[in-house]
Design an enzyme around this catalytic site. Sequence first.
Site, PDB file in Angstrom:
ATOM      1  N   ASP A   1      -1.625  -0.996   5.804  1.00  0.00           N
ATOM      2  CA  ASP A   1      -1.929  -0.502   7.151  1.00  0.00           C
ATOM      3  C   ASP A   1      -3.412  -0.418   7.447  1.00  0.00           C
ATOM      4  O   ASP A   1      -3.802   0.082   8.507  1.00  0.00           O
ATOM      5  CB  ASP A   1      -1.307   0.891   7.355  1.00  0.00           C
ATOM      6  CG  ASP A   1      -2.017   1.967   6.542  1.00  0.00           C
ATOM      7  OD1 ASP A   1      -2.454   2.977   7.130  1.00  0.00           O
ATOM      8  OD2 ASP A   1      -2.145   1.794   5.315  1.00  0.00           O
ATOM      9  N   ASP A  14       0.869  -1.166   0.000  1.00  0.00           N
ATOM     10  CA  ASP A  14       0.000   0.000   0.000  1.00  0.00           C
ATOM     11  C   ASP A  14       0.915   1.227   0.000  1.00  0.00           C
ATOM     12  O   ASP A  14       2.111   1.124   0.309  1.00  0.00           O
ATOM     13  CB  ASP A  14      -0.884  -0.039   1.237  1.00  0.00           C
ATOM     14  CG  ASP A  14      -1.791   1.167   1.350  1.00  0.00           C
ATOM     15  OD1 ASP A  14      -2.407   1.540   0.343  1.00  0.00           O
ATOM     16  OD2 ASP A  14      -1.871   1.733   2.455  1.00  0.00           O
TER      17      ASP A  14
END
Length: 229
Positions: free
Chosen positions: A171, A13
């Site tokens: 996350d 990400d």
Amino acid sequence: MTATAYPAVVLFDLDGTLLDSAPDFIATANAMRQARGLSPMALEQLRPVVSKGSRAMLAEAFSDLPAHEREALVPAFLRTYEALIGQHAGLFEGVAELLQALEQAGSRWGIVTNKPEYLARLILPQLGWEQRCAVLIGGDTLAERKPHPLPLLEAARRLDTAPGACVYVGDDERDILAARAAGMPSVAALWGYRLDSDDPLAWQADRICEYPQQLWQVQAWPLAAAAVV
């Protein structure tokens, strides 16, 4: 089992995992608030929702507005952010060394983000990543976005690698859900952005890491199903 080498492919990400972009986003939100005669908001107020996207950030920045009026602000938010992108953001401590370690081991790495692709691509030259990042999939690249597995599956396809031979690091819960649906081992990055109500243990990632430096150690990685480096 514990990995004895880095994964052949690592997908990350972007916001909250590789890049601490919250300072750019608070500058964006406050520029819009100032234009509307509102006082600045604190970074700590916006930071937990950065990984949730522009609509979540606008909900924090303009909580008094009804949802349909905040929705109308999304294009202006993205334009303002585009003008400020990279001016305040920086890599999380330990990320630069992590990427270098992967490259030195012969691993490839790429980015799968829900950020619009055109915005994510603006960041690559700022960080010298144009040639280093092996694949980039944005939130509008395909018909689906995370938590749907399609972006991860497409990234693996473009790299000619089985999904199970990749590892995804993110996350947010949607990152872990997408990885699980794609059959891809996952790492939950606790150094990123999340709400107090979020429970990373409940996400059921294959590994949980508090700091990027932990991933410098080969043993910290989940074992991919196929090729490792």
